[in-house]
Design a protein around this motif. Structure first.
Motif, PDB file in Angstrom:
ATOM      1  N   ALA A  38       0.843  -1.195   0.000  1.00 21.02           N
ATOM      2  CA  ALA A  38       0.000   0.000   0.000  1.00 21.02           C
ATOM      3  C   ALA A  38       0.878   1.244   0.000  1.00 21.02           C
ATOM      4  O   ALA A  38       1.942   1.259   0.626  1.00 21.02           O
ATOM      5  N   GLN A  39       0.427   2.265  -0.703  1.00 22.85           N
ATOM      6  CA  GLN A  39       1.193   3.509  -0.806  1.00 22.85           C
ATOM      7  C   GLN A  39       0.339   4.684  -0.328  1.00 22.85           C
ATOM      8  O   GLN A  39      -0.108   5.512  -1.123  1.00 22.85           O
ATOM      9  N   TYR A  40       0.123   4.736   0.983  1.00 21.88           N
ATOM     10  CA  TYR A  40      -0.617   5.861   1.571  1.00 21.88           C
ATOM     11  C   TYR A  40       0.265   7.102   1.545  1.00 21.88           C
ATOM     12  O   TYR A  40       1.467   7.026   1.820  1.00 21.88           O
ATOM     13  N   GLU A  52      -4.969  -5.303   0.083  1.00 20.95           N
ATOM     14  CA  GLU A  52      -5.645  -5.082   1.374  1.00 20.95           C
ATOM     15  C   GLU A  52      -6.140  -3.644   1.491  1.00 20.95           C
ATOM     16  O   GLU A  52      -7.250  -3.401   1.975  1.00 20.95           O
ATOM     17  N   ALA A  53      -5.342  -2.685   1.035  1.00 24.71           N
ATOM     18  CA  ALA A  53      -5.774  -1.281   1.065  1.00 24.71           C
ATOM     19  C   ALA A  53      -6.985  -1.094   0.167  1.00 24.71           C
ATOM     20  O   ALA A  53      -7.978  -0.463   0.558  1.00 24.71           O
ATOM     21  N   TYR A  54      -6.933  -1.660  -1.037  1.00 23.66           N
ATOM     22  CA  TYR A  54      -8.062  -1.529  -1.959  1.00 23.66           C
ATOM     23  C   TYR A  54      -9.305  -2.220  -1.404  1.00 23.66           C
ATOM     24  O   TYR A  54     -10.424  -1.732  -1.587  1.00 23.66           O
ATOM     25  N   ASN A  55      -9.145  -3.343  -0.720  1.00 28.55           N
ATOM     26  CA  ASN A  55     -10.294  -4.029  -0.135  1.00 28.55           C
ATOM     27  C   ASN A  55     -11.001  -3.157   0.904  1.00 28.55           C
ATOM     28  O   ASN A  55     -12.223  -3.244   1.050  1.00 28.55           O
ATOM     29  N   SER A 110     -19.279  12.367  -4.489  1.00 27.02           N
ATOM     30  CA  SER A 110     -19.844  12.557  -3.150  1.00 27.02           C
ATOM     31  C   SER A 110     -18.770  12.698  -2.076  1.00 27.02           C
ATOM     32  O   SER A 110     -17.648  12.192  -2.222  1.00 27.02           O
ATOM     33  N   PRO A 111     -19.122  13.355  -0.965  1.00 25.41           N
ATOM     34  CA  PRO A 111     -18.200  13.420   0.180  1.00 25.41           C
ATOM     35  C   PRO A 111     -17.881  12.029   0.736  1.00 25.41           C
ATOM     36  O   PRO A 111     -16.768  11.787   1.199  1.00 25.41           O
ATOM     37  N   GLU A 112     -18.845  11.114   0.656  1.00 28.62           N
ATOM     38  CA  GLU A 112     -18.613   9.750   1.140  1.00 28.62           C
ATOM     39  C   GLU A 112     -17.532   9.050   0.309  1.00 28.62           C
ATOM     40  O   GLU A 112     -16.698   8.331   0.863  1.00 28.62           O
ATOM     41  N   MET A 113     -17.554   9.272  -0.996  1.00 30.04           N
ATOM     42  CA  MET A 113     -16.514   8.693  -1.857  1.00 30.04           C
ATOM     43  C   MET A 113     -15.170   9.355  -1.558  1.00 30.04           C
ATOM     44  O   MET A 113     -14.143   8.669  -1.466  1.00 30.04           O
ATOM     45  N   HIS A 114     -15.196  10.644  -1.407  1.00 31.16           N
ATOM     46  CA  HIS A 114     -13.957  11.368  -1.097  1.00 31.16           C
ATOM     47  C   HIS A 114     -13.324  10.827   0.191  1.00 31.16           C
ATOM     48  O   HIS A 114     -12.099  10.726   0.289  1.00 31.16           O
ATOM     49  N   ALA A 115     -14.155  10.458   1.161  1.00 29.82           N
ATOM     50  CA  ALA A 115     -13.665   9.980   2.454  1.00 29.82           C
ATOM     51  C   ALA A 115     -12.961   8.624   2.368  1.00 29.82           C
ATOM     52  O   ALA A 115     -12.148   8.299   3.241  1.00 29.82           O
ATOM     53  N   ILE A 116     -13.248   7.830   1.348  1.00 28.58           N
ATOM     54  CA  ILE A 116     -12.629   6.501   1.226  1.00 28.58           C
ATOM     55  C   ILE A 116     -11.619   6.410   0.091  1.00 28.58           C
ATOM     56  O   ILE A 116     -10.923   5.407  -0.055  1.00 28.58           O
ATOM     57  N   GLU A 117     -11.542   7.443  -0.713  1.00 32.21           N
ATOM     58  CA  GLU A 117     -10.697   7.440  -1.918  1.00 32.21           C
ATOM     59  C   GLU A 117      -9.225   7.152  -1.603  1.00 32.21           C
ATOM     60  O   GLU A 117      -8.512   6.571  -2.422  1.00 32.21           O
ATOM     61  N   HIS A 118      -8.744   7.544  -0.415  1.00 31.72           N
ATOM     62  CA  HIS A 118      -7.332   7.336  -0.087  1.00 31.72           C
ATOM     63  C   HIS A 118      -6.965   5.845  -0.056  1.00 31.72           C
ATOM     64  O   HIS A 118      -5.833   5.482  -0.375  1.00 31.72           O
ATOM     65  N   HIS A 119      -7.905   4.982   0.297  1.00 36.94           N
ATOM     66  CA  HIS A 119      -7.629   3.542   0.270  1.00 36.94           C
ATOM     67  C   HIS A 119      -7.479   3.046  -1.171  1.00 36.94           C
ATOM     68  O   HIS A 119      -6.617   2.222  -1.465  1.00 36.94           O
ATOM     69  N   ARG A 120      -8.302   3.567  -2.048  1.00 34.53           N
ATOM     70  CA  ARG A 120      -8.223   3.214  -3.474  1.00 34.53           C
ATOM     71  C   ARG A 120      -6.872   3.647  -4.038  1.00 34.53           C
ATOM     72  O   ARG A 120      -6.184   2.867  -4.708  1.00 34.53           O
ATOM     73  N   LYS A 121      -6.499   4.892  -3.775  1.00 38.13           N
ATOM     74  CA  LYS A 121      -5.224   5.416  -4.271  1.00 38.13           C
ATOM     75  C   LYS A 121      -4.033   4.647  -3.707  1.00 38.13           C
ATOM     76  O   LYS A 121      -3.064   4.396  -4.421  1.00 38.13           O
ATOM     77  N   ALA A 122      -4.113   4.282  -2.437  1.00 40.67           N
ATOM     78  CA  ALA A 122      -3.003   3.568  -1.805  1.00 40.67           C
ATOM     79  C   ALA A 122      -2.840   2.167  -2.368  1.00 40.67           C
ATOM     80  O   ALA A 122      -1.725   1.646  -2.450  1.00 40.67           O
ATOM     81  N   GLY A 123      -3.935   1.548  -2.769  1.00 44.15           N
ATOM     82  CA  GLY A 123      -3.885   0.166  -3.215  1.00 44.15           C
ATOM     83  C   GLY A 123      -3.641  -0.040  -4.691  1.00 44.15           C
ATOM     84  O   GLY A 123      -2.999  -1.008  -5.100  1.00 44.15           O
ATOM     85  N   LEU A 124      -4.156   0.861  -5.514  1.00 46.74           N
ATOM     86  CA  LEU A 124      -4.129   0.655  -6.962  1.00 46.74           C
ATOM     87  C   LEU A 124      -2.849   1.139  -7.627  1.00 46.74           C
ATOM     88  O   LEU A 124      -2.441   2.277  -7.458  1.00 46.74           O
ATOM     89  N   ALA A 125      -2.269   0.263  -8.437  1.00 46.24           N
ATOM     90  CA  ALA A 125      -1.212   0.683  -9.347  1.00 46.24           C
ATOM     91  C   ALA A 125      -1.852   1.229 -10.624  1.00 46.24           C
ATOM     92  O   ALA A 125      -1.276   2.062 -11.305  1.00 46.24           O
ATOM     93  N   GLY A 126      -3.066   0.758 -10.920  1.00 47.78           N
ATOM     94  CA  GLY A 126      -3.800   1.228 -12.088  1.00 47.78           C
ATOM     95  C   GLY A 126      -4.986   0.333 -12.353  1.00 47.78           C
ATOM     96  O   GLY A 126      -5.138  -0.723 -11.742  1.00 47.78           O
ATOM     97  N   GLN A 127      -5.845   0.785 -13.257  1.00 49.64           N
ATOM     98  CA  GLN A 127      -7.011  -0.002 -13.603  1.00 49.64           C
ATOM     99  C   GLN A 127      -7.563   0.431 -14.941  1.00 49.64           C
ATOM    100  O   GLN A 127      -7.209   1.484 -15.466  1.00 49.64           O
ATOM    101  N   LEU A 128      -8.439  -0.401 -15.473  1.00 50.45           N
ATOM    102  CA  LEU A 128      -9.275  -0.041 -16.608  1.00 50.45           C
ATOM    103  C   LEU A 128     -10.703  -0.088 -16.121  1.00 50.45           C
ATOM    104  O   LEU A 128     -11.087  -1.021 -15.412  1.00 50.45           O
ATOM    105  N   ASN A 129     -11.506   0.907 -16.450  1.00 52.52           N
ATOM    106  CA  ASN A 129     -12.945   0.913 -16.179  1.00 52.52           C
ATOM    107  C   ASN A 129     -13.638   0.918 -17.531  1.00 52.52           C
ATOM    108  O   ASN A 129     -13.432   1.832 -18.323  1.00 52.52           O
ATOM    109  N   ILE A 130     -14.470  -0.078 -17.768  1.00 52.75           N
ATOM    110  CA  ILE A 130     -15.136  -0.242 -19.048  1.00 52.75           C
ATOM    111  C   ILE A 130     -16.638  -0.247 -18.814  1.00 52.75           C
ATOM    112  O   ILE A 130     -17.155  -1.137 -18.138  1.00 52.75           O
ATOM    113  N   ARG A 131     -17.326   0.748 -19.362  1.00 51.85           N
ATOM    114  CA  ARG A 131     -18.785   0.831 -19.220  1.00 51.85           C
ATOM    115  C   ARG A 131     -19.434  -0.085 -20.253  1.00 51.85           C
ATOM    116  O   ARG A 131     -19.088  -0.052 -21.436  1.00 51.85           O
TER     117      ARG A 131
END
Length: 138
Positions: A38-40, A52-55, A110-131
């Motif tokens: 994790a890269q907090y 674990e951070a992303y989870n 949302s503020p709720e997403m903003h509050a948890i975003e640091h775990h996503r950033k710490a865990g992810l090296a990268g991703q693809l999102n496909i709609r």
């Protein structure tokens, strides 16, 4: 085919995605690549893995998705590749169904997403999102 994992969309990608016409429910395919550790930004949790951070993020974002009327359809590790070639395999796949583009945008900003975003950033090296949209008749 050039594949580039990213943690955040570019301003152009953001504008194009959220500027698309509203056309109802969709499923977002998330192809996830984690950091080994994790890269907090504050240097905390040095022994935590990126997964674990992303989870930590995943548990909370699943609640947000349900609150807006969506659901996590699937989440699990990538265990192999049958067809094709990639330089580096993704670590996990998640399928999230959203009731609308507007609902997804509301959650994303949302503020709720903003509050948890640091775990996503710490865990992810990268991703693809496909709609994706369901095929008619299936």
């Amino acid at each position: 085919m050039n594949v580039v994992n990213q943690v955040f969309p570019s301003p152009e990608q953001f504008q194009e995605f959220f500027g698309a016409p509203e056309d109802g429910p969709f499923v977002m395919v998330n192809l996830l690549k984690f950091h080994d550790k994790a890269q907090y930004e504050d240097g905390s949790e040095p022994d935590l893995s990126g997964r674990e951070a992303y989870n930590r993020y995943g548990v909370e974002v699943a609640k947000l998705v349900r609150e807006l009327g969506g659901q996590i359809r699937y989440s699990g590790p990538v265990t192999g590749l049958m067809i094709g070639e990639v330089e580096e395999m993704w670590d996990a796949v998640a399928l999230a169904e959203y009731p609308s583009l507007a609902a997804f945008q509301k959650m994303a900003l949302s503020p709720e997403m903003h509050a948890i975003e640091h775990h996503r950033k710490a865990g992810l090296a990268g991703q693809l999102n496909i709609r994706t949209k369901p095929a008619p008749g299936i």
